[in-house]
Write a protein that holds these residues in place. Structure first.
Motif, short mmCIF file in Angstrom:
data_model
loop_
_atom_site.label_atom_id
_atom_site.label_comp_id
_atom_site.label_asym_id
_atom_site.label_seq_id
_atom_site.Cartn_x
_atom_site.Cartn_y
_atom_site.Cartn_z
N PRO A 106 -6.17 -2.68 0.41
CA PRO A 106 -5.92 -1.23 0.47
C PRO A 106 -6.33 -0.64 1.81
N ARG A 153 1.03 4.17 -3.00
CA ARG A 153 0.78 5.59 -2.75
C ARG A 153 1.96 6.44 -3.21
N TRP A 209 -7.88 6.16 0.43
CA TRP A 209 -7.42 6.26 -0.97
C TRP A 209 -8.22 7.30 -1.75
N VAL A 216 1.67 6.78 -7.03
CA VAL A 216 0.69 7.77 -7.48
C VAL A 216 1.20 9.18 -7.20
N LEU A 217 1.74 9.40 -6.02
CA LEU A 217 2.20 10.72 -5.61
C LEU A 217 3.27 11.27 -6.55
N PHE A 242 -6.97 10.75 -0.92
CA PHE A 242 -5.59 10.85 -1.42
C PHE A 242 -5.57 11.12 -2.93
N LEU A 243 -6.37 10.37 -3.69
CA LEU A 243 -6.42 10.55 -5.15
C LEU A 243 -6.97 11.92 -5.52
N LEU A 299 -1.93 17.21 2.74
CA LEU A 299 -1.02 16.07 2.63
C LEU A 299 0.36 16.47 3.16
N ASP A 347 0.83 -1.20 0.00
CA ASP A 347 0.00 0.00 0.00
C ASP A 347 0.87 1.25 0.00
N TRP A 348 1.91 1.24 0.83
CA TRP A 348 2.85 2.38 0.87
C TRP A 348 3.50 2.59 -0.50
N HIS A 379 3.00 11.46 6.30
CA HIS A 379 2.05 10.43 5.88
C HIS A 379 2.73 9.27 5.16
N PHE A 380 3.97 9.48 4.68
CA PHE A 380 4.64 8.46 3.87
C PHE A 380 5.83 7.83 4.58
#
Length: 518
Positions: A444, A319, A448, A322-323, A451-452, A509, A315-316, A513-514
């Motif tokens: 997931p 993300r 999400w 996508v980021l 986040f998207l 964000l 999951d990490w 968070h990451f």
């Protein structure tokens, strides 16, 4: 271990590799343009690179790293070192035989991959010169698997810089020197490849010695027989078989595309190569970095049967994908000509070459999320030593790519080849993701949707700025004012990055968070 920190380390060192690689391609473009000679070099260099991806970074790494990580987790370091010695011995002797056969069969290999080349004999000569590169790089892949398992990510990530430096020297000083000797200047690039391969292999030695994992090679028939009989060698070979099929599918697709490009016309192979060099920035900085960090950690979680940690790490990774990859895809689609012009439009690289390389880059850009996504999602299967699923998907994608080639190439030429690869990568990544979710291996985490939405808004702002800059500045016309053009590029890209992360910050964000520990 902090996954974000580890991935950042790999990504920054990979950035150094890609920057020097870009300088390398700039010098080659300025010195040789997109000519029959550069087409010959790119095809010749593609042959050992193809085999490197097939056997070294491809099937071998996919089979070896999960087994190595599981052995260290289960059996300890001493037993793992015996496995390393056995695998290294078998690999070294197999590589020696492969290099001898490859050098002897160079003309046949060139014919298989680029029979339409105008400089066929030159390509065959350079293939002979460069074929031992596969031997060096396979040993580098062995070293990378060991060092990454011991969580020593720096040396494997920085190693490609040495190849780029060797080829920069070859393009800058070697070409004129070869010309004075009465040789084709492009042969200097082949010599640079060999020097770079030797340097990359040599730098692994002190790194392996530092962790006590420098392999002891079997030099006698008796010791080689004992290495073959090590159970880990048989396991690696059994795991390699389906992995080899999977990687072969991707390389067969590349071979077919190169063959098609060699018949499209002079310069087509080079245009695709220059576009691919630009694509390697996001695919390597994001996909490779994340994959390198995730594979040994996912393998260790699988060995512990820690399903929650396994799913959370995936999951990490997604993300992070996508980021960082989505804004890159937007940039490639709305700002491609400026990127190509600033980076390659010098010397023998003509405005037509800018246009044709831009078309190829946009084709690749359509599938950037898929190209990076495969590198993040496939380790989820390799860590569970399930190589068959990605292989089956890859086989289907091979046929789909060629069907799309038949549709796109007559209309778009070489750009159709890039578009087919991009679209196939999107389908491939989506299929892998569905398999992990349906199999219950990836669940997931919440959040999400929000986040998207945040990333989507930031990408809209970034895309608007880049689209304006693409039209407002005459990137082609500023060729003679290279300093001014480079300054505008730095300002635009810096401003776009600042805008993107500012919008993300305004949307709530944060970097915290990451952060994740394995």
């Amino acid at each position: 271990m902090n996954l974000f920190k580890a991935a950042s380390t790999v990504s920054l060192l990979t950035l150094a590799s890609r920057v020097t690689g870009l300088v390398r391609e700039q010098l080659i473009a300025a010195a040789f343009g997109a000519s029959a000679a550069t087409d010959a070099f790119n095809v010749a260099f593609r042959i050992p690179n193809l085999l490197r991806r097939l056997f070294a970074e491809g099937a071998f790494s996919q089979a070896f790293v999960p087994i190595l990580a599981a052995a260290r987790e289960r059996d300890g370091d001493e037993a793992t070192r015996r496995l390393i010695d056995a695998v290294a011995s078998v690999l070294a002797w197999a590589l020696l035989l492969t290099c001898i056969v490859g050098m002897a069969g160079a003309p046949l290999l060139v014919w298989l991959i680029g029979s339409g080349l105008a400089e066929f004999d030159l390509a065959a000569t350079m293939t002979r010169w460069m074929f031992p590169y596969i031997g060096f790089m396979s040993m580098v892949a062995l070293s990378a698997g060991i060092l990454n398992t011991w969580r020593r990510f720096a040396v494997p990530a920085a190693t490609p810089v040495l190849l780029n430096l060797a080829m920069i020297a070859a393009a800058w000083w070697g070409g004129p020197l070869f010309a004075r000797w009465g040789l084709n200047p492009v042969l200097a690039l082949a010599a640079g490849v060999m020097l770079g391969g030797l340097l990359q292999a040599a730098i692994q030695i002190p790194a392996l010695r530092a962790i006590g994992c420098m392999p002891h090679f079997a030099l006698t028939p008796g010791k080689l027989r004992a290495a073959w009989q090590h159970p880990g060698v048989g396991l690696v070979l059994r795991r390699m078989a389906p992995a080899l099929v999977g990687v072969s599918v991707a390389q067969i697709s590349l071979l077919i595309n190169t063959q098609i490009a060699s018949h499209v016309g002079v310069g087509a192979v080079s245009w695709l190569t220059y576009a691919d060099r630009l694509m390697e920035f996001p695919t390597a900085l994001l996909g490779v970095a994340l994959g390198v960090v995730l594979l040994p950690q996912l393998s260790a979680a699988q060995a512990r049967d820690d399903r929650q940690s396994y799913s959370d790490m995936l999951d990490w990774g997604l993300r992070m994908l996508v980021l960082l990859a989505l804004p890159c895809a937007v940039a490639l689609l709305v700002f491609p000509k400026a990127l190509v012009a600033v980076l390659f439009h010098y010397g023998q690289f003509q405005p037509q070459d800018v246009t044709q390389t831009t078309r190829a880059l946009m084709g690749y850009g359509v599938g950037l999320m898929g190209l990076v996504g495969v590198k993040v999602l496939a380790p989820g299967f390799y860590a569970r030593q399930d190589i068959r699923t990605p292989v089956r998907i890859a086989i289907v994608m091979l046929f789909a790519t060629q069907l799309m080639n038949a549709l796109f190439v007559p209309q778009l030429g070489h750009a159709g080849l890039a578009l087919s690869i991009g679209l196939a990568a999107l389908v491939n990544a989506g299929w892998l993701l569905m398999g992990l979710v349906r199999g219950g291996h990836y669940r997931p985490l919440p959040g999400w949707g929000l986040f998207l939405l945040r990333v989507g808004l930031a990408c809209l702002a970034l895309g608007a700025l880049l689209a304006w800059a693409a039209q407002a500045i005459d990137w082609i016309g500023l060729q003679a004012q290279w300093g001014r053009r480079a300054g505008w590029m730095a300002a635009v890209l810096g401003g776009a990055a600042l805008l993107y992360f500012s919008v993300l910050g305004l949307c709530g964000l944060r970097p915290a968070h990451f952060r994740r520990r394995a």
